[in-house]
Design a protein around this motif. Structure first.
Motif, PDB file in Angstrom:
ATOM      1  N   ASP A   1      15.806  36.231 -49.838  1.00  0.00           N
ATOM      2  CA  ASP A   1      14.647  35.968 -49.963  1.00  0.00           C
ATOM      3  C   ASP A   1      14.081  36.552 -51.228  1.00  0.00           C
ATOM      4  O   ASP A   1      13.305  36.000 -51.869  1.00  0.00           O
TER       5      ASP A   1
ATOM      6  N   ARG B   1       4.929  35.880 -46.751  1.00  0.00           N
ATOM      7  CA  ARG B   1       5.851  35.309 -45.795  1.00  0.00           C
ATOM      8  C   ARG B   1       6.781  36.333 -44.929  1.00  0.00           C
ATOM      9  O   ARG B   1       6.817  36.377 -43.850  1.00  0.00           O
TER      10      ARG B   1
ATOM     11  N   LEU C   1       1.804  31.261 -38.688  1.00  0.00           N
ATOM     12  CA  LEU C   1       1.769  31.646 -40.449  1.00  0.00           C
ATOM     13  C   LEU C   1       1.100  30.716 -40.983  1.00  0.00           C
ATOM     14  O   LEU C   1       0.267  31.209 -42.103  1.00  0.00           O
ATOM     15  N   SER C   2       1.026  29.524 -40.726  1.00  0.00           N
ATOM     16  CA  SER C   2       0.313  28.462 -41.115  1.00  0.00           C
ATOM     17  C   SER C   2      -1.133  28.516 -41.201  1.00  0.00           C
ATOM     18  O   SER C   2      -2.301  28.504 -41.955  1.00  0.00           O
TER      19      SER C   2
ATOM     20  N   GLU D   1       6.515  37.555 -41.113  1.00  0.00           N
ATOM     21  CA  GLU D   1       7.477  37.249 -40.521  1.00  0.00           C
ATOM     22  C   GLU D   1       8.158  38.555 -39.664  1.00  0.00           C
ATOM     23  O   GLU D   1       8.645  38.410 -38.649  1.00  0.00           O
TER      24      GLU D   1
ATOM     25  N   THR E   1      11.604  31.356 -46.965  1.00  0.00           N
ATOM     26  CA  THR E   1      12.640  31.257 -46.296  1.00  0.00           C
ATOM     27  C   THR E   1      13.472  30.074 -46.284  1.00  0.00           C
ATOM     28  O   THR E   1      14.607  30.222 -46.427  1.00  0.00           O
TER      29      THR E   1
ATOM     30  N   ALA F   1      -0.522  26.318 -49.179  1.00  0.00           N
ATOM     31  CA  ALA F   1       0.282  27.116 -48.414  1.00  0.00           C
ATOM     32  C   ALA F   1       0.447  27.086 -46.982  1.00  0.00           C
ATOM     33  O   ALA F   1       1.537  26.718 -46.652  1.00  0.00           O
TER      34      ALA F   1
ATOM     35  N   LEU G   1      -2.125  31.656 -43.431  1.00  0.00           N
ATOM     36  CA  LEU G   1      -2.170  31.286 -44.697  1.00  0.00           C
ATOM     37  C   LEU G   1      -3.512  30.400 -45.075  1.00  0.00           C
ATOM     38  O   LEU G   1      -4.007  30.499 -46.251  1.00  0.00           O
TER      39      LEU G   1
ATOM     40  N   SER H   1       3.856  25.425 -45.550  1.00  0.00           N
ATOM     41  CA  SER H   1       4.783  25.874 -44.383  1.00  0.00           C
ATOM     42  C   SER H   1       4.838  25.044 -43.251  1.00  0.00           C
ATOM     43  O   SER H   1       5.734  25.038 -42.523  1.00  0.00           O
TER      44      SER H   1
ATOM     45  N   SER I   1       5.093  30.024 -49.446  1.00  0.00           N
ATOM     46  CA  SER I   1       5.155  29.605 -47.918  1.00  0.00           C
ATOM     47  C   SER I   1       6.402  28.945 -47.692  1.00  0.00           C
ATOM     48  O   SER I   1       6.780  28.752 -46.444  1.00  0.00           O
TER      49      SER I   1
END
Length: 392
Positions: free
Chosen positions: A48, A234, A248-249, A238, A38, A155, A252, A159, A35
């Motif tokens: 990455d 991730r 994203l959070s 993205e 990046t 995760a 996950l 993030s 998470s």
């Protein structure tokens, strides 16, 4: 003087819970870079794909530790061994939080790999000694509930908090939790002398058993396929789904919360359906991985598929842990060491291959190879007959 049965039962339950917390912290420490991939890459001035090797390198050292732990600890009591491993986890987390270069991060991850290999090699055998045989499936479910909790919260919390306090700050939050777990283990774990009559023979000698060879190949394909995709969720979210940090959070978190269902469902099913599940679960995971690619630009379908992915993925280690407990009678520690070595080697290779494919081609190549490995695992395991002991 022995403890009364109810008190002894409560004490053993506390010991299993302390080990479950350690599982959660291990999983959090091992996979938080997923998470935070990046920002870690940007801060340490790498790609990455290279940052993804921070996950893979722990697998390399876990392989070594899982194969050697039996010889190294010999006839020593297992309780101080487990306490030393937890203390080493604390050192790894501290080094990660303080890392000012990619090399220091790799050192921290190498130490973490030693803990992973040693702890997981002993975990199933230890739980088997803490509870009666009829309670083993439930106790293993409790052990892996730490896995589900970590997957559910580590995760998304990583993030989210990473955007507020930075990725180093996220690892600093683990420090007091590891200290608490170290104290809890010290108070709750009973003395665990080395099993009577168990030798410190090389676990590789178990490869003479046909069903163990098939199991090793199947477990490596399963975990290698799963982690070649999971490590790079991730970048996938993205680049293809184009999610924001809050989205994203949440995604996950959904992935991890589904793991609760997967863990509990597997715990209820392993006693009757263990061997068919070992072949069915990687097939389902392969289909879901391809489904993610096909719907990659659509937020809601991706969210649903991610939750199903998390459910199926969480059931896999529960099933293989149950196999470890009964794979070779009287050799739980050696079987555990060998299987953990195979799993960690698979995570190492899966993460490494996935990173190369991501950097050289695209996330599509990473996920397609992941699905291919999972399908191969299904073909190898079949209905589970090849994975059964000859006397089963």
């Amino acid at each position: 003087m022995s403890l009364p049965a109810p008190l002894a039962a409560r004490s053993c339950h506390a010991a299993v819970l302390s080990m479950s917390l350690c599982v959660g912290l291990l999983i959090a420490a091992e996979f938080l870079p997923v998470s935070l991939l990046t920002p870690i890459a940007a801060d340490l001035h790498t790609s990455d794909g290279m940052a993804g090797q921070a996950i893979s390198v722990s697998g390399l050292f876990a392989v070594f530790a899982s194969l050697m732990v039996g010889k190294l600890i010999g006839q020593h009591d297992r309780k101080p061994v487990l306490l030393c491993l937890t203390a080493l986890l604390l050192l790894s987390v501290l080094l990660t939080a303080l890392a000012d270069s990619f090399a220091v991060l790799m050192l921290a991850r190498a130490l973490l790999g030693l803990v992973i290999g040693g702890f997981w090699s002993l975990a199933t055998a230890t739980v088997s000694r803490l509870v009666p045989a009829e309670q083993l499936a439930a106790a293993l479910g409790t052990l892996y509930m730490g896995n589900a909790v970590a997957c559910a919260f580590a995760a998304p919390a990583g993030s989210y908090l990473g955007g507020i306090i930075g990725w180093r700050g996220v690892f600093w939050t683990l420090v007091p939790l590891v200290l608490l777990n170290l104290y809890w283990q010290w108070r709750s774990l009973p003395d665990l002398p080395a099993p009577t009559g168990q030798t410190a023979a090389n676990p590789l000698t178990l490869l003479s058993l046909r069903h163990v060879r098939y199991a090793l190949a199947a477990v490596m394909l399963t975990f290698g396929g799963a982690f070649s995709a999971f490590t790079y969720f991730r970048p996938f979210l993205e680049q293809l789904t184009r999610v924001s940090l809050p989205q994203l959070s949440l995604l996950l978190c959904g992935l991890g919360l589904a793991g609760f269902v997967g863990t509990r469902s597997a715990s209820a099913m392993v006693e009757r359906h263990l061997y068919p599940l070992l072949g069915l679960l990687p097939l389902l995971l392969a289909l879901l991985t391809v489904g993610l690619l096909l719907t990659g630009s659509l937020l809601w379908p991706v969210a649903m598929l991610l939750m199903l992915w998390g459910l199926v993925n969480a059931a896999i280690p529960v099933c293989w842990s149950a196999w470890m407990a009964q794979g070779v009678a009287g050799e739980a520690e050696r079987t555990g060491g060998l299987m953990v070595a195979a799993i960690q080697l698979a995570i190492l290779c899966g993460g490494a291959v996935g990173g190369v494919l991501l950097d050289q081609w695209s996330i599509h190549a990473t996920f397609l190879v992941s699905a291919g490995l999972l399908l191969m695992a299904t073909l190898l395991a079949g209905g589970g007959k090849r994975l059964r002991p000859l006397n089963a």
